[in-house]
Each structure stands twice: as structure tokens, then as C-alpha cells.
Scaffold this motif. Structure first.
Motif, PDB file in Angstrom:
ATOM      1  N   THR A 151       0.797  -1.226   0.000  1.00  0.00           N
ATOM      2  CA  THR A 151       0.000   0.000   0.000  1.00  0.00           C
ATOM      3  C   THR A 151       0.832   1.280   0.000  1.00  0.00           C
ATOM      4  O   THR A 151       0.282   2.363  -0.244  1.00  0.00           O
ATOM      5  CB  THR A 151      -0.942   0.023   1.214  1.00  0.00           C
ATOM      6  N   THR A 198       3.541   3.965  -4.838  1.00  0.00           N
ATOM      7  CA  THR A 198       2.754   4.846  -5.698  1.00  0.00           C
ATOM      8  C   THR A 198       3.468   5.031  -7.035  1.00  0.00           C
ATOM      9  O   THR A 198       4.645   4.705  -7.185  1.00  0.00           O
ATOM     10  CB  THR A 198       2.565   6.232  -5.058  1.00  0.00           C
ATOM     11  N   GLY A 199       2.749   5.604  -7.990  1.00  0.00           N
ATOM     12  CA  GLY A 199       3.377   5.923  -9.260  1.00  0.00           C
ATOM     13  C   GLY A 199       4.484   6.941  -9.098  1.00  0.00           C
ATOM     14  O   GLY A 199       5.530   6.851  -9.753  1.00  0.00           O
ATOM     15  N   SER A 237      -2.832  -1.443  -5.341  1.00  0.00           N
ATOM     16  CA  SER A 237      -3.135  -0.019  -5.174  1.00  0.00           C
ATOM     17  C   SER A 237      -2.236   0.840  -6.050  1.00  0.00           C
ATOM     18  O   SER A 237      -2.681   1.835  -6.635  1.00  0.00           O
ATOM     19  CB  SER A 237      -2.997   0.388  -3.705  1.00  0.00           C
ATOM     20  N   SER A 238      -0.973   0.460  -6.175  1.00  0.00           N
ATOM     21  CA  SER A 238      -0.059   1.251  -6.998  1.00  0.00           C
ATOM     22  C   SER A 238      -0.412   1.124  -8.471  1.00  0.00           C
ATOM     23  O   SER A 238      -0.247   2.074  -9.248  1.00  0.00           O
ATOM     24  CB  SER A 238       1.394   0.820  -6.775  1.00  0.00           C
ATOM     25  N   LEU A 274      -3.374   0.875  -9.824  1.00  0.00           N
ATOM     26  CA  LEU A 274      -4.446   1.820 -10.108  1.00  0.00           C
ATOM     27  C   LEU A 274      -3.914   3.244 -10.214  1.00  0.00           C
ATOM     28  O   LEU A 274      -4.308   4.012 -11.103  1.00  0.00           O
ATOM     29  CB  LEU A 274      -5.516   1.740  -9.012  1.00  0.00           C
ATOM     30  N   ASP A 275      -2.989   3.581  -9.339  1.00  0.00           N
ATOM     31  CA  ASP A 275      -2.392   4.919  -9.346  1.00  0.00           C
ATOM     32  C   ASP A 275      -1.545   5.128 -10.598  1.00  0.00           C
ATOM     33  O   ASP A 275      -1.654   6.161 -11.275  1.00  0.00           O
ATOM     34  CB  ASP A 275      -1.545   5.101  -8.083  1.00  0.00           C
ATOM     35  N   ILE A 276      -0.720   4.139 -10.930  1.00  0.00           N
ATOM     36  CA  ILE A 276       0.171   4.263 -12.086  1.00  0.00           C
ATOM     37  C   ILE A 276      -0.625   4.414 -13.373  1.00  0.00           C
ATOM     38  O   ILE A 276      -0.336   5.274 -14.211  1.00  0.00           O
ATOM     39  CB  ILE A 276       1.107   3.035 -12.156  1.00  0.00           C
ATOM     40  N   GLY A 292      -3.810   5.378 -13.607  1.00  0.00           N
ATOM     41  CA  GLY A 292      -4.590   6.597 -13.543  1.00  0.00           C
ATOM     42  C   GLY A 292      -3.795   7.827 -13.934  1.00  0.00           C
ATOM     43  O   GLY A 292      -4.297   8.715 -14.633  1.00  0.00           O
ATOM     44  N   VAL A 293      -2.540   7.890 -13.484  1.00  0.00           N
ATOM     45  CA  VAL A 293      -1.699   9.051 -13.800  1.00  0.00           C
ATOM     46  C   VAL A 293      -1.021   8.882 -15.155  1.00  0.00           C
ATOM     47  O   VAL A 293      -1.026   9.783 -15.998  1.00  0.00           O
ATOM     48  CB  VAL A 293      -0.644   9.274 -12.699  1.00  0.00           C
ATOM     49  N   SER A 325      -4.525  10.167 -17.526  1.00  0.00           N
ATOM     50  CA  SER A 325      -4.391  11.624 -17.438  1.00  0.00           C
ATOM     51  C   SER A 325      -3.615  12.139 -18.654  1.00  0.00           C
ATOM     52  O   SER A 325      -2.984  11.365 -19.377  1.00  0.00           O
ATOM     53  CB  SER A 325      -3.648  12.007 -16.160  1.00  0.00           C
TER      54      SER A 325
END
Length: 346
Positions: free
Chosen positions: A118, A121-122, A251-252, A254-256, A258-259, A263
Motif C-alpha cells: 500500500t 505509488t506511481g 493499489s499502486s 491503479l495509481d500508475i 490513472g496518472v 491523465s
């Protein structure tokens, strides 16, 4: 099918002949490979180390290095599969053509630091890659000071490459594979729901002790998720399962994605970009993206890149998602070297 102007086709053929004429000879000598551990975090509360394999060509080291980032549920072995390396090792092939590569295990994967899932992150992944770019330029990896660094990503590694290049502006080119900005959501959701499970349930990876926030592929599922039936070697798929299979923080991821993909951050990349997809990559092509032809894919992806990126595309005929391990992967490697020569100046 949309035909390209005759002048464009002629120019492409002339450029291709010129590249062949100036390409370095293929070496029969094996690559000189070594493994390295690099500290990539200055936070005393969360020290991070990234592990990687540097492969240099025989003779004088190349002034340009490709920094290779694998996809989700892979590790760095994706780039150097221990099965028929002449056919499936990106690192061995590049070394044979005089080019240096450094393939890393991303944070949470392989022999790099594996913290709680958890906390990844990206931004953390991109910062770690940024630190490695600096080390490659400073001569901290194998004692070679590389003048140029090119990011080469696959799938989630492509998303990390986008985040890094867009945020740090420290590389000379970006080569993206196995991604588009509009994935085929139904296929991706189906793959995640049926093809992934927590590492705590996986007989191969559970003994490493990862927490259930890390995911990996269900045993035996990689062949259907990452390959196209008409463009695979069953023994290569078995080697993928045995050596390249690894974990990813849910979780990472989804972040990676998403960004890096959802984006518009890729608009901030100011160096040349090469985008490669398999024509049969159902996870990223088919619904919103037509990967049948390179020109069509380029037109569809162009709005996500600036003019400075000089976006160029290539589609590997018949390939599924993992283009580096497709039966005809040599075509993609040839195209990558041609792009590197033309746009990065290796």
C-alpha cells in the motif's frame, strides 16, 4: 485500410536502406552482463534499493543506454528470458548490435525492495527511476558514464516511463510498448477478475512472504492473457511463467495507470516517443484503438503527445500484449533500433 502517400512510402524505404547501411555489425560475442543494487530513496524511514542487470556490448561501451521497465506481474527477466536468448532476450539482442541496456526490478518486485504494497505509488516508482537515470549518467552503474539515457517501458512500465519523463525531463527518448491511452476496459476487467489473485494464494510466490495487497497471475494464465495464439512459442510461455512471473501492488497499479495513462501528463514529454503495440493486444486495442496499422494508431494517440515528442508508432503483426516475448519479437527489436538511430542518435 487507409493508404499512405507514395512519397511517404518511398521516403520510408530510402530511410530504411540508409539505416541498414549505417547499422553496426552484429557481434557474435556474448553480452557482458552484471548485476547492481542502487539506493533510490533518501527517506531514512523508507530506504529503497533498486536491483538491475546491466548488459554491455563487446568492445567499446555504447554512449547510450536503454533503461528497461517491465510490466505488471513481470520482473526484469522479461527483458532477458533464459530460453532461446537469440529469439527472446531484448538485452542480449541489443548487446549483439552494440547497444547497452539496464533492466531493473521495479519497487515491490524481484530483488528490489519490497515494502508493504500500500505504500507504493506511481510517484515513488518514477522517483526511483529518476535516481537510476542519474546513476547511469554519473557512472555509478558498471563504471560507465552514459551520455544518453532512453526509457523503454512495457505496459505498466510504460506508464511509469511516461510519469518519469513528463515530470523530470532527464532522458533523451521514450520507447513505450504494450499500452494505449484508452484500454479495452471489458477485457482488462475480465483479465484482472479471472487472471489475477493475491500472492498469498500463489504456490510459486507465496513463500517470499508478500502481503495480500500484491497480486500475480493465476498459474497457467499467462499464455492467454499476454500472448496471441498464432504468435507464441509454448516453451517461451513456460519460461515466462517460471522465471519472469512476479507481483504488482494492486493499489499502486491503479495509481500508475490513472496518472500515466488516463491523465494528459504525457503531453509534458519533450523528447522523441516511439509507441509499439501488438496487432492482437486485446487489452489495449480493439475497442477504442485500432492497432491494425501503425498510421491509424499514430493518428489516434497523437492528441496525447506534444509536437516535441515527434510520436512514431509501430505495430507487431499477430502479437499479443507481451511484444518482447512474441515469436516474431525480432521485428519489433529491429524497428526499435531503427527508431533509436533516427530519433536519439545512438
Amino acid at each position: 485500410m487507409r493508404l499512405r502517400p507514395l512519397a511517404t512510402l518511398v521516403a520510408s524505404l530510402v530511410a530504411g536502406c540508409a539505416l541498414l547501411a549505417t547499422a553496426p555489425p552484429v557481434s557474435a560475442d556474448p553480452a557482458r552482463c552484471s548485476e547492481h543494487d542502487l539506493p533510490v530513496s533518501t527517506n531514512p524511514l523508507l530506504p529503497l534499493t533498486m536491483h538491475g542487470q546491466l548488459c554491455l556490448p563487446a568492445g567499446t561501451p555504447s554512449p547510450t543506454v536503454q533503461l528497461l521497465l517491465h510490466g505488471a506481474t513481470y520482473n526484469r527477466t522479461y527483458w532477458d528470458l533464459p530460453y532461446q536468448p537469440a529469439s527472446y532476450s531484448y538485452q542480449q539482442d541489443m548487446a549483439a548490435h552494440g547497444l547497452a541496456t539496464f533492466a531493473v526490478d521495479e519497487i515491490g518486485v524481484g530483488q528490489s525492495t519490497r515494502p508493504l504494497s500500500t505504500v507504493i505509488t506511481g510517484a515513488m516508482q518514477a522517483a526511483a527511476v529518476h535516481a537510476v537515470v542519474g546513476d547511469l549518467r554519473a557512472g555509478a552503474v558498471g563504471g560507465v558514464h552514459f551520455g544518453k539515457v532512453v526509457l523503454v517501458g512495457h505496459s505498466a512500465g510504460s506508464a511509469i516511463s511516461i510519469i518519469e519523463a513528463a515530470g523530470y525531463h532527464d532522458v533523451d527518448g521514450v520507447l513505450l510498448t504494450g499500452m494505449t491511452h484508452l484500454p479495452n476496459a471489458p477485457v482488462v476487467i475480465d483479465d484482472v477478475a479471472l487472471g489475477l489473485h493475491p500472492v498469498t494464494l500463489d504456490p510459486q510466490l507465496a513463500p517470499r512472504g508478500g502481503d495480500p495487497g500484491y497480486l500475480t497471475t493465476v498459474p497457467g494464465s499467462r499464455g492467454t492473457m499476454y500472448y496471441s495464439p498464432g504468435d507464441l512459442d509454448p516453451l517461451a510461455v513456460s519460461a515466462d511463467e517460471a522465471y519472469a512471473k512476479d507481483q504488482v501492488s494492486a493499489s499502486s497499479l491503479l495509481d500508475i495507470i490513472g496518472v500515466g495513462l488516463a491523465s494528459p501528463v504525457s503531453l509534458n514529454i519533450t523528447v522523441p516517443v516511439f509507441l509499439v503495440d501488438g496487432t492482437n493486444d486485446t487489452g489495449f486495442c480493439g475497442l477504442f484503438r485500432d492497432c491494425s496499422y501503425a498510421g491509424t494508431l499514430q493518428d489516434e494517440e497523437a492528441p496525447y503527445f506534444s509536437a516535441a515528442a515527434q510520436l512514431t508508432t509501430y505495430v507487431l503483426p499477430g502479437s499479443g500484449h507481451s511484444v518482447a516475448l512474441a515469436a516474431n519479437a525480432s521485428l519489433y527489436r529491429d524497428a526499435s533500433r531503427a527508431w533509436l538511430s533516427q530519433y536519439v542518435g545512438i
